[in-house]
Motif scaffolding. Sequence first.
Motif, PDB file in Angstrom:
ATOM      1  N   LYS A  72      34.695 -23.769  65.304  1.00  0.00           N
ATOM      2  CA  LYS A  72      34.996 -23.964  63.876  1.00  0.00           C
ATOM      3  C   LYS A  72      36.494 -23.979  63.621  1.00  0.00           C
ATOM      4  O   LYS A  72      36.990 -24.801  62.859  1.00  0.00           O
ATOM      5  N   GLU A  73      37.220 -23.078  64.250  1.00  0.00           N
ATOM      6  CA  GLU A  73      38.650 -22.969  63.996  1.00  0.00           C
ATOM      7  C   GLU A  73      39.461 -24.060  64.688  1.00  0.00           C
ATOM      8  O   GLU A  73      40.564 -24.371  64.260  1.00  0.00           O
ATOM      9  N   SER A  74      38.941 -24.643  65.766  1.00  0.00           N
ATOM     10  CA  SER A  74      39.711 -25.652  66.488  1.00  0.00           C
ATOM     11  C   SER A  74      39.552 -27.051  65.908  1.00  0.00           C
ATOM     12  O   SER A  74      40.187 -27.983  66.389  1.00  0.00           O
ATOM     13  N   ALA A  75      38.744 -27.209  64.886  1.00  0.00           N
ATOM     14  CA  ALA A  75      38.542 -28.539  64.302  1.00  0.00           C
ATOM     15  C   ALA A  75      39.852 -29.111  63.763  1.00  0.00           C
ATOM     16  O   ALA A  75      40.089 -30.317  63.841  1.00  0.00           O
ATOM     17  N   PHE A  76      40.730 -28.288  63.233  1.00  0.00           N
ATOM     18  CA  PHE A  76      41.985 -28.773  62.673  1.00  0.00           C
ATOM     19  C   PHE A  76      42.954 -29.259  63.758  1.00  0.00           C
ATOM     20  O   PHE A  76      43.889 -29.994  63.463  1.00  0.00           O
ATOM     21  N   ALA A  77      42.719 -28.895  65.002  1.00  0.00           N
ATOM     22  CA  ALA A  77      43.589 -29.349  66.088  1.00  0.00           C
ATOM     23  C   ALA A  77      43.459 -30.849  66.315  1.00  0.00           C
ATOM     24  O   ALA A  77      44.336 -31.468  66.899  1.00  0.00           O
ATOM     25  N   PHE A  78      42.376 -31.444  65.830  1.00  0.00           N
ATOM     26  CA  PHE A  78      42.151 -32.869  66.054  1.00  0.00           C
ATOM     27  C   PHE A  78      42.735 -33.746  64.961  1.00  0.00           C
ATOM     28  O   PHE A  78      42.672 -34.972  65.061  1.00  0.00           O
ATOM     29  N   LEU A  79      43.302 -33.167  63.911  1.00  0.00           N
ATOM     30  CA  LEU A  79      43.881 -33.981  62.844  1.00  0.00           C
ATOM     31  C   LEU A  79      45.041 -34.857  63.316  1.00  0.00           C
ATOM     32  O   LEU A  79      45.077 -36.051  62.990  1.00  0.00           O
ATOM     33  N   PRO A  80      46.001 -34.350  64.100  1.00  0.00           N
ATOM     34  CA  PRO A  80      47.066 -35.244  64.581  1.00  0.00           C
ATOM     35  C   PRO A  80      46.538 -36.357  65.484  1.00  0.00           C
ATOM     36  O   PRO A  80      47.019 -37.486  65.434  1.00  0.00           O
ATOM     37  N   VAL A  81      45.531 -36.055  66.283  1.00  0.00           N
ATOM     38  CA  VAL A  81      44.936 -37.072  67.136  1.00  0.00           C
ATOM     39  C   VAL A  81      44.277 -38.150  66.279  1.00  0.00           C
ATOM     40  O   VAL A  81      44.393 -39.348  66.555  1.00  0.00           O
ATOM     41  N   SER A  82      43.620 -37.730  65.209  1.00  0.00           N
ATOM     42  CA  SER A  82      42.980 -38.692  64.318  1.00  0.00           C
ATOM     43  C   SER A  82      44.004 -39.605  63.654  1.00  0.00           C
ATOM     44  O   SER A  82      43.779 -40.811  63.531  1.00  0.00           O
ATOM     45  N   ALA A  83      45.117 -39.047  63.232  1.00  0.00           N
ATOM     46  CA  ALA A  83      46.162 -39.868  62.611  1.00  0.00           C
ATOM     47  C   ALA A  83      46.706 -40.881  63.613  1.00  0.00           C
ATOM     48  O   ALA A  83      46.896 -42.063  63.279  1.00  0.00           O
ATOM     49  N   GLY A  84      46.933 -40.477  64.828  1.00  0.00           N
ATOM     50  CA  GLY A  84      47.403 -41.400  65.866  1.00  0.00           C
ATOM     51  C   GLY A  84      46.373 -42.471  66.167  1.00  0.00           C
ATOM     52  O   GLY A  84      46.723 -43.629  66.425  1.00  0.00           O
ATOM     53  N   SER A  85      45.089 -42.120  66.113  1.00  0.00           N
ATOM     54  CA  SER A  85      44.030 -43.097  66.357  1.00  0.00           C
ATOM     55  C   SER A  85      44.001 -44.169  65.290  1.00  0.00           C
ATOM     56  O   SER A  85      43.820 -45.351  65.588  1.00  0.00           O
ATOM     57  N   VAL A  86      44.188 -43.775  64.044  1.00  0.00           N
ATOM     58  CA  VAL A  86      44.194 -44.756  62.952  1.00  0.00           C
ATOM     59  C   VAL A  86      45.365 -45.712  63.118  1.00  0.00           C
ATOM     60  O   VAL A  86      45.218 -46.938  62.948  1.00  0.00           O
ATOM     61  N   ILE A  87      46.520 -45.210  63.484  1.00  0.00           N
ATOM     62  CA  ILE A  87      47.683 -46.076  63.710  1.00  0.00           C
ATOM     63  C   ILE A  87      47.406 -47.045  64.858  1.00  0.00           C
ATOM     64  O   ILE A  87      47.703 -48.237  64.770  1.00  0.00           O
TER      65      ILE A  87
END
Length: 126
Positions: A72-87
């Motif tokens: 549950k707590e590590s879900a926020f670790a993927f936000l930067p990866v998600s932003a890079g994926s969209v780019i």
Amino acid sequence: MLWNKYDWPALVATFALIVLVRESCVWLMGLFAHPELGNLLGLLLLLIILIIWRKIKPLPMRMLDANTHIMKESAFAFLPVSAGSVIMLMHLGDELPWFLFILLFSTLVPLWLYAQMAKRWMSLDK
């Protein structure tokens, strides 16, 4: 109080187990000149260890609760990866449909297989 909410010894033991297995596998794969495969080997080794442990005796509830908190707590670790994926997706152009097909296929099939295995294992526990 936030500090009293968690089972800290179980969290630390779970983190230590994950880090120990991962770092051991990265070191081992480094001996074969492929340290990048250490994460994959560590994941598979940890899965095998937990499956064998589960066959011998049930996993401790403290470990399962600690794992739930970590996930549950590590879900926020993927936000930067998600932003890079969209780019990256914006720059794919004509290759985007094939990329999305491969992404969906390689994600949905393993998830479906995992769900089938979990359903089977859960029905065996009763």
